[in-house]
Design an enzyme around this catalytic site. Structure first.
Site, short mmCIF file in Angstrom:
data_model
loop_
_atom_site.label_atom_id
_atom_site.label_comp_id
_atom_site.label_asym_id
_atom_site.label_seq_id
_atom_site.Cartn_x
_atom_site.Cartn_y
_atom_site.Cartn_z
N HIS A 8 108.87 103.44 -1.48
CA HIS A 8 110.25 103.58 -1.91
C HIS A 8 110.89 102.23 -2.21
O HIS A 8 111.02 101.38 -1.32
CB HIS A 8 111.05 104.28 -0.80
N TYR A 37 117.73 108.69 2.95
CA TYR A 37 118.79 109.63 2.61
C TYR A 37 119.52 110.08 3.87
O TYR A 37 119.08 110.98 4.58
CB TYR A 37 118.23 110.84 1.85
#
Length: 329
Positions: free
Chosen positions: A149, A65
């Site tokens: 992830h 992010y």
């Protein structure tokens, strides 16, 4: 007068069998890493402050992010005065290392700090390095939950490298719970049935527009006592801001999806319920779902999301929304 009771969304509930607890509504920090458009530091801090003041005590982040920007901002907030670390639960992710390289604002849809590129690495060594760098980046002394992830094309490396490494860290007490976070259900279901995960974070696959997680993933989690966190409840924005140019799964919404969302919105409007309120509450109807993770890029968005938690949604509306999904299938 200061309220003495927590609102329902701030209730702390167990995350599977891990011993970790999360608030029923958590804050996702992808927007604070500049997803789709840049977010200034003051605005990011205000967003986090609004979530904390509202009683939200679960925060999810990742190196992905904003190429580390979201982790930096979350860590700076939580290490500041008035935010006792013991009062909240924090998750981050592994699978993408950040290395110096030519990048530009907007890379991979994030407008974060340039100068770092993401390199996939689901090896044990990659896990240890990623987690160490996340701790340094955030200034936190530990993460409660660590998720593998997006290992979509990397199942073998993830299950033979990343998973055993995280299991070892859990056994050593370095992390309290481990899991996987993805935008699909197939590999998440394999993780649940073939490993000993504590939780999953499934994004976009259990929403008003996509019930696919209910087919196999949610039953498997219920059978094995695995906690389920649901992200992407607005499917990249279409269920929060229904417009002709709405986004769905990180891209412009196809016409078929847009038409179905409009039908959902019409049903909600007949009952005076905002579509976004129904979208936020929908996953929590399933007994296997522990909590919902909702991203926000401003204090105002947090305020709106929190307001949606108090909407009264009659069972008749849920029945009509369920019927629309059955007809669609």
């Amino acid at each position: 007068m200061i309220p003495t009771e927590r609102p329902w969304y701030a209730e702390r509930v167990p995350l599977g069998r891990s011993g970790v607890t999360v608030s029923r509504i958590g804050l996702g920090t992808a927007p604070l890493g500049g997803l789709y458009s840049a977010v200034g530091g003051r605005q990011a801090a205000g967003t986090l402050d609004a979530a904390w003041r509202a009683g939200i005590r679960y925060f999810d982040t990742a190196p992905h992010y904003g190429a580390g920007l979201a982790e930096q901002r979350l860590g700076a907030f939580l290490t500041g005065a008035g935010h006792p670390r013991a009062e909240c639960t924090v998750s981050t992710k592994v699978g993408r290392l950040l290395v110096p390289g030519a990048s530009a604002p907007g890379d991979e849809a994030f407008h974060g700090d340039p100068g770092l590129v993401r390199v996939r690495d689901y090896s044990a060594e990659g896990v240890y390095r990623s987690l160490a760098e996340s701790l340094e980046r955030s200034g936190l002394d530990a993460f409660d939950v660590v998720l593998i992830h997006d290992p979509d094309e990397h199942w073998e490396e993830a299950v033979t490298g990343a998973y055993p490494a995280l299991a070892r860290l859990r056994d050593e007490g370095a992390v309290r719970a481990i899991g996987a976070g993805m935008n699909q259900t197939g590999i998440l279901t394999r993780f649940v049935t073939e490993t000993d995960l504590d939780c999953v974070l499934v994004a976009g696959r259990y929403s008003l527009l996509d019930h696919s997680a209910a087919d196999e993933l949610l039953p498997a989690c219920a059978d094995r006592g695995v906690g389920v966190l649901v992200g992407g409840v607005f499917n990249s924005g279409i269920l929060a801001n229904l417009a002709p140019d709405a986004m769905y799964d990180y891209a412009p919404a196809p016409q078929e999806v847009l038409h179905h969302a409009l039908a959902l919105g019409e049903r909600c409007a007949e009952y005076g319920v905002p579509l976004a309120a129904a979208a936020l509450r929908f996953p929590l109807r399933h007994p296997a779902v522990t909590g919902v993770v909702v991203g926000a890029r401003s204090a105002q968005e947090v305020t709106v999301n929190v307001a949606h938690t108090s909407a009264t949604i009659p069972e008749e509306l849920w029945a009509e929304l369920d019927a629309l999904e059955r007809d669609r299938r």
